[in-house]
Motif scaffolding. Structure first.
Motif, short mmCIF file in Angstrom:
data_model
loop_
_atom_site.label_atom_id
_atom_site.label_comp_id
_atom_site.label_asym_id
_atom_site.label_seq_id
_atom_site.Cartn_x
_atom_site.Cartn_y
_atom_site.Cartn_z
N LYS A 87 35.89 37.91 30.16
CA LYS A 87 36.43 36.60 29.75
C LYS A 87 37.91 36.63 29.37
O LYS A 87 38.69 35.82 29.89
CB LYS A 87 35.59 36.00 28.62
N PRO A 88 38.35 37.52 28.47
CA PRO A 88 39.78 37.49 28.11
C PRO A 88 40.70 37.88 29.27
O PRO A 88 41.86 37.45 29.31
CB PRO A 88 39.89 38.52 26.97
N ASP A 91 40.94 34.72 31.27
CA ASP A 91 41.79 33.79 30.50
C ASP A 91 43.27 34.11 30.67
O ASP A 91 44.10 33.21 30.80
CB ASP A 91 41.48 33.88 28.99
#
Ligand code: FMN
Length: 369
Positions: A87-88, A91
């Protein structure tokens, strides 16, 4: 003052519902730096370095299940921990305004028992082992041919990986149907000696990959799906007696899915003509037949990339080694600036910085030719 025309590679392209601001794609590049098969924070640095507004990045080959591993420290996308770890990274790429697709794959027999759960044999279309690589000394283990009734579970592994990729925030998935990995082991007649409905005729050999495409399209929608194919390439003892027909058949299958985003194809191996490496440009029939965005890859530099875009041979061009070594490759193409040289010796090493995030940008003082 007269505005300069952008070079063809830096013109916009619409891919399905995505507006790309240029055509220089980051090719999928295995980097072996996801310790314990979990993507690491340093990957956020690596990918965001290569992201520009409106660009398309394709992730390194990301493994769909624990039987799919074959090289050290590959990232996976089958556990919740892996999804959270992606996820990061996704992102960070999105913050730069780029699109990010996850290349999902299974290595099949390109593996050894050491990488497999409980030290079992790697699984494949066949029991035939890859011949030991004389150059690297690499020996892959003897695989075990999957039983017919085991195949639906592998299709499900791909389906789950696609669902997880979307959960992690990726804009879509690229199915890894290239380079002698599991899907290609089924597709090509050098590595498929099956006698069930997944072997023999072309249609049978492609049945598994078509089932995978079908499952993934059903799960995440055709407008989130691309595929990479390499009918002409012969890596890992995986070649076909009629690659042209294989490629054509696969493109027909892709066209059955309305809105399927892209077909990404790898050029045949380089030919040396008059002492110069020449891209054989063998993909035109597939480009013509495919309804969606067509991405070409393999040996491209600035001039050839511009040429194939302006000729309509490809919509987008994926760059591997040049993008690895030049995090600001689109900028360098724009300025026709010199390129950093890639260091082959650090392609697959495990350092989080060296050979990974330490290639200089054009405006770094440390920049070297
Ligand atoms: C270090 C390295 C890792 C690669 N990993 C992958 C991969 O994970 N998946 C894939 O489809 N191709 C992989 N490839 C192939 C590249 O995507 C690309 O097709 C190839 O490097 C040829 O393009 P280039 O001449 O622009 O480098 C890899 C290539 C290199 C050099």
């Amino acid at each position: 003052m007269v505005a300069m025309e952008p070079i063809p590679l830096l013109t916009p392209h619409r891919m399905g519902r995505f507006d790309l601001s240029h055509r220089v794609v980051l090719a999928p590049l295995t980097r072996c730096r996801s310790y314990g098969n979990v993507p690491q924070p340093h990957a956020a640095v690596y990918y965001s370095q290569r992201a520009t507004r409106g660009s398309l990045l394709i992730s390194e080959g990301t493994i769909v299940s624990d039987t799919g591993l074959g090289f050290p420290e590959l990232p996976g996308i089958w556990t919740q921990q892996q999804v959270e770890a992606w996820k990061p990274i996704v992102d960070a790429v999105h913050r730069k305004g780029a699109l990010f697709f996850c290349q999902i794959g299974h290595m099949g027999r390109v593996s050894t028992n050491d990488f497999q759960p409980d030290g079992q044999a790697p699984i494949s279309s066949t029991d035939k082992q890859i011949a030991p690589d004389a150059e690297t000394g690499m020996v892959y283990s003897k695989p075990r041919q999957l039983r017919t009734d085991e195949i639906p579970a592998i299709v499900d592994d791909f389906r789950r990986a696609a669902r997880n990729a979307i959960k992690a925030g990726f804009d879509g998935v690229e199915i890894h149907g290239a380079h002698g990995l599991l899907l290609e082991q089924f597709m090509k007649d050098s590595s498929n000696d099956r006698t069930d409905k997944y072997g023999g005729s072309l249609e049978n050999r492609c049945r598994f990959v078509v089932e995978v495409i079908d499952a993934i399209v059903g799960e995440v929608g055709a407008d989130h799906v691309g595929i990479r194919l390499s009918p002409f390439v012969d890596y890992m003892d995986c070649y076909d007696s009629n690659p042209q027909v294989l490629g054509e058949y696969m493109v027909q299958q892709l066209n059955n899915y309305e809105g399927l985003l892209y077909c990404h194809m790898v050029e045949p191996r380089m030919a040396i003509v008059d002492g110069r490496r020449q891209i054989p440009h063998g993909l035109l029939p597939f480009r013509k037949a495919f309804n969606g965005t067509f991405i070409a890859a393999g040996g491209y530099e600035r001039e050839e990339g511009n040429r194939v875009v302006s000729d309509g041979y490809a919509d987008l061009v994926a760059y591997g080694r040049l993008f690895l070594a030049n995090p600001d490759l689109p900028k360098r193409f724009e300025l026709d600036a010199p390129l950093n040289k890639y260091d082959r010796s650090t392609f697959y090493t495990q350092d989080p910085i060296i050979g990974y995030t330490d290639y200089p940008f054009l405006d770094d003082d440390s920049n070297v030719e």
